[in-house]
Design an enzyme around this catalytic site. Structure first.
Site, PDB file in Angstrom:
ATOM      1  N   ASP A  62       0.869  -1.167   0.000  1.00  0.00           N
ATOM      2  CA  ASP A  62       0.000   0.000   0.000  1.00  0.00           C
ATOM      3  C   ASP A  62       0.917   1.231   0.000  1.00  0.00           C
ATOM      4  O   ASP A  62       2.098   1.120   0.324  1.00  0.00           O
ATOM      5  CB  ASP A  62      -0.867  -0.066   1.262  1.00  0.00           C
ATOM      6  CG  ASP A  62      -1.597   1.223   1.546  1.00  0.00           C
ATOM      7  OD1 ASP A  62      -2.345   1.674   0.658  1.00  0.00           O
ATOM      8  OD2 ASP A  62      -1.435   1.767   2.656  1.00  0.00           O
ATOM      9  N   ASP A 264      -7.296  -0.539   3.215  1.00  0.00           N
ATOM     10  CA  ASP A 264      -6.769  -1.745   2.587  1.00  0.00           C
ATOM     11  C   ASP A 264      -7.001  -2.991   3.446  1.00  0.00           C
ATOM     12  O   ASP A 264      -6.498  -4.061   3.132  1.00  0.00           O
ATOM     13  CB  ASP A 264      -5.296  -1.590   2.195  1.00  0.00           C
ATOM     14  CG  ASP A 264      -4.440  -1.161   3.368  1.00  0.00           C
ATOM     15  OD1 ASP A 264      -4.861  -1.375   4.509  1.00  0.00           O
ATOM     16  OD2 ASP A 264      -3.352  -0.612   3.128  1.00  0.00           O
TER      17      ASP A 264
HETATM   18  P1  ADP Z   1      -3.706   4.675   0.024  1.00  0.00           P
HETATM   19  O1  ADP Z   1      -4.283   3.569  -0.781  1.00  0.00           O
HETATM   20  O2  ADP Z   1      -2.526   5.292  -0.673  1.00  0.00           O
HETATM   21  O3  ADP Z   1      -3.351   4.237   1.413  1.00  0.00           O
HETATM   22  P2  ADP Z   1      -6.338   5.681   0.667  1.00  0.00           P
HETATM   23  O4  ADP Z   1      -7.034   4.558   0.009  1.00  0.00           O
HETATM   24  O5  ADP Z   1      -6.315   5.711   2.157  1.00  0.00           O
HETATM   25  O6  ADP Z   1      -4.827   5.821   0.120  1.00  0.00           O
HETATM   26  O7  ADP Z   1      -7.003   7.032   0.157  1.00  0.00           O
HETATM   27  C1  ADP Z   1      -7.168   7.228  -1.218  1.00  0.00           C
HETATM   28  C2  ADP Z   1      -7.529   8.661  -1.522  1.00  0.00           C
HETATM   29  O8  ADP Z   1      -8.841   8.938  -1.011  1.00  0.00           O
HETATM   30  C3  ADP Z   1      -6.614   9.664  -0.870  1.00  0.00           C
HETATM   31  O9  ADP Z   1      -5.509   9.957  -1.668  1.00  0.00           O
HETATM   32  C4  ADP Z   1      -7.544  10.865  -0.731  1.00  0.00           C
HETATM   33  O10 ADP Z   1      -7.576  11.575  -1.955  1.00  0.00           O
HETATM   34  C5  ADP Z   1      -8.900  10.249  -0.492  1.00  0.00           C
HETATM   35  N1  ADP Z   1      -9.276  10.157   0.920  1.00  0.00           N
HETATM   36  C6  ADP Z   1      -9.576   9.038   1.612  1.00  0.00           C
HETATM   37  N2  ADP Z   1      -9.915   9.311   2.866  1.00  0.00           N
HETATM   38  C7  ADP Z   1      -9.789  10.652   3.013  1.00  0.00           C
HETATM   39  C8  ADP Z   1      -9.992  11.562   4.102  1.00  0.00           C
HETATM   40  N3  ADP Z   1     -10.374  11.169   5.324  1.00  0.00           N
HETATM   41  N4  ADP Z   1      -9.761  12.867   3.872  1.00  0.00           N
HETATM   42  C9  ADP Z   1      -9.362  13.282   2.655  1.00  0.00           C
HETATM   43  N5  ADP Z   1      -9.167  12.485   1.613  1.00  0.00           N
HETATM   44  C10 ADP Z   1      -9.386  11.178   1.763  1.00  0.00           C
HETATM   45 MG    MG Z   2      -3.093   3.312   3.349  1.00  0.00          MG
END
Ligand code: ADP
Ligand code: MG
Length: 375
Positions: A62, A264
């Site tokens: 991730d 994830d």
């Molecule tokens: P990663 O897979 O890299 O760990 P996430 O799946 O947690 O990232 O989040 C994906 C995208 O969703 C982030 O890049 C953001 O744009 C958006 N996002 C998710 N949760 C939030 C939140 N609480 N506040 C702002 N943006 C969020």
């Molecule tokens: Mg993450």
């Protein structure tokens, strides 16, 4: 007389043919490997997991909170609506994000605190995994989240978002009553050992790891290039991460997913082995993951896979030792005349040898060898 001799031979046979040394080869190496990994910062939750780790042919990382520290910072605030100031955009976003456990949410709240902005209590807070959050701040519906899922309402802000993402930032859009009012540009630091961990994993499994992220393509590609990953799956929702894992599995691969559990967790559960980052991970994830990296050191992941393979090799060697002893003693007893004391000594001896052989995996050298991935 003959009856007594027959009885003695039967007893000898039963002593030497008992499969003690076939049971003992398997557990001590795995348990010793678990203890050794635990001392070096990887908690593996069972012998079954320790066994499966060694079968890994494909690793997926991730991004946020895993390859990066998960402690992002706001680099810029871009206002999209003349009715709002930068501080007002940040204040509303922070208020809406306060109940969220996402690392981006924490960064936004920290930035608001640093500017002494008052964050009112919100109502009807909803987290949309992989997308963002919505909440009522006073009587205004505030949304904070990914531009990819902001919908067509973003139109006017798209150029700003593109500019921010082109520079490698994670863009987060703030909306008020569905109207975009600002874009927050966030950066997260790459973990210093990420590139080394990716390299060691590639060498060990013979396959380059993949990157799974909900973040935008431009930011994900940039980060992947810095750590040496080319298989980048960006813009994924939590279910899309599961789909990616299932596809690899359908191709016959054994998948280990490393994540922080935020968006994830389903992918961690779908993989053969799900490894959670102990520092960055959420409490629930630490409970459900198969293994936990305690000090968030990514290089321990290829190391624990290599250690598991060492344990597998010791199990194989042990089974061969045990089978040889049993075979020789049984044949000796049936064909020749094996004295009972010698039979017992040979049998117990092989059990002890096999048991001690497994405990070699407790030694520091076993871990160091694994960490050097001189597999
Ligand atoms: P990663 O897979 O890299 O760990 P996430 O799946 O947690 O990232 O989040 C994906 C995208 O969703 C982030 O890049 C953001 O744009 C958006 N996002 C998710 N949760 C939030 C939140 N609480 N506040 C702002 N943006 C969020
Ligand atoms: Mg993450």
């Amino acid at each position: 007389d003959t009856r007594q001799r027959a009885l003695l031979r039967a007893m000898t046979f039963m002593s030497v043919a008992a499969p003690c040394a076939v049971v003992l080869p398997t557990m001590p190496p795995r348990l010793a490997a678990i203890a050794n990994a635990g001392r070096h910062g990887v908690l593996v939750k069972s012998a079954v997991v320790m066994e499966k780790l060694g079968a890994t042919t494909h690793v997926a990382f991730d991004k946020t909170g895993t390859l990066t520290r998960g402690i992002p910072e706001i680099a810029e605030i871009r206002c999209l609506d003349e009715g709002f100031t930068d501080d007002e955009v940040l204040r509303l976003a922070a208020a809406a994000e306060r109940p969220s456990e996402h690392p981006l949410a924490a960064a936004i709240v920290r930035a608001a605190r640093a500017r002494d902005l008052r964050m009112p209590e919100v109502t009807e807070f909803t987290a949309h995994p992989g997308r963002g959050v919505t909440a009522l701040v006073g009587d205004r519906l505030i949304g904070v989240g990914s531009p990819a899922t902001a919908g067509p309402g973003l139109a006017s802000g798209q150029a700003t978002v593109d500019a921010v993402q082109a520079r490698g930032y994670t863009a987060v859009i703030v909306t008020c009553e569905h109207q975009p009012i600002g874009v927050l540009a966030l950066t997260d630091q790459l973990r210093p050992e990420a590139a080394a961990a990716v390299r060691a994993t590639t060498e060990l499994t013979g396959a380059e790891p993949a990157l799974l992220t909900g973040d935008n393509r431009a930011t994900a590609d940039r980060l992947a290039a810095r750590v040496g990953i080319t298989d980048v799956r960006a813009g994924l929702l939590p279910d899309d991460k599961v789909t990616a894992v299932r596809q690899w599995q359908a191709d016959g691969r054994t998948v280990t997913v490393v994540g922080d559990g935020i968006n994830d967790a389903p992918a961690l559960a779908a993989a053969e082995v799900g490894i959670a980052m102990g520092g960055a991970g959420s409490d629930l994830t630490l409970q459900t993951a198969d293994a936990v990296v305690v000090r968030d050191d990514l290089t321990t992941i290829p190391a624990v896979i290599a250690l598991s393979r060492q344990a597998r090799r010791v199990v194989t060697a042990n089974l061969a030792i045990a089978a040889t002893f049993i075979g020789v003693l049984v044949v000796w007893d049936l064909a020749g005349n094996l004295p009972l004391p010698l039979g017992v000594a040979g049998h117990e001896g092989s059990t002890v040898i096999v048991g001690l052989n497994g405990l070699r995996l407790l030694r520091r050298a076993a871990w160091e060898r694994a960490a050097g991935t001189r597999d």
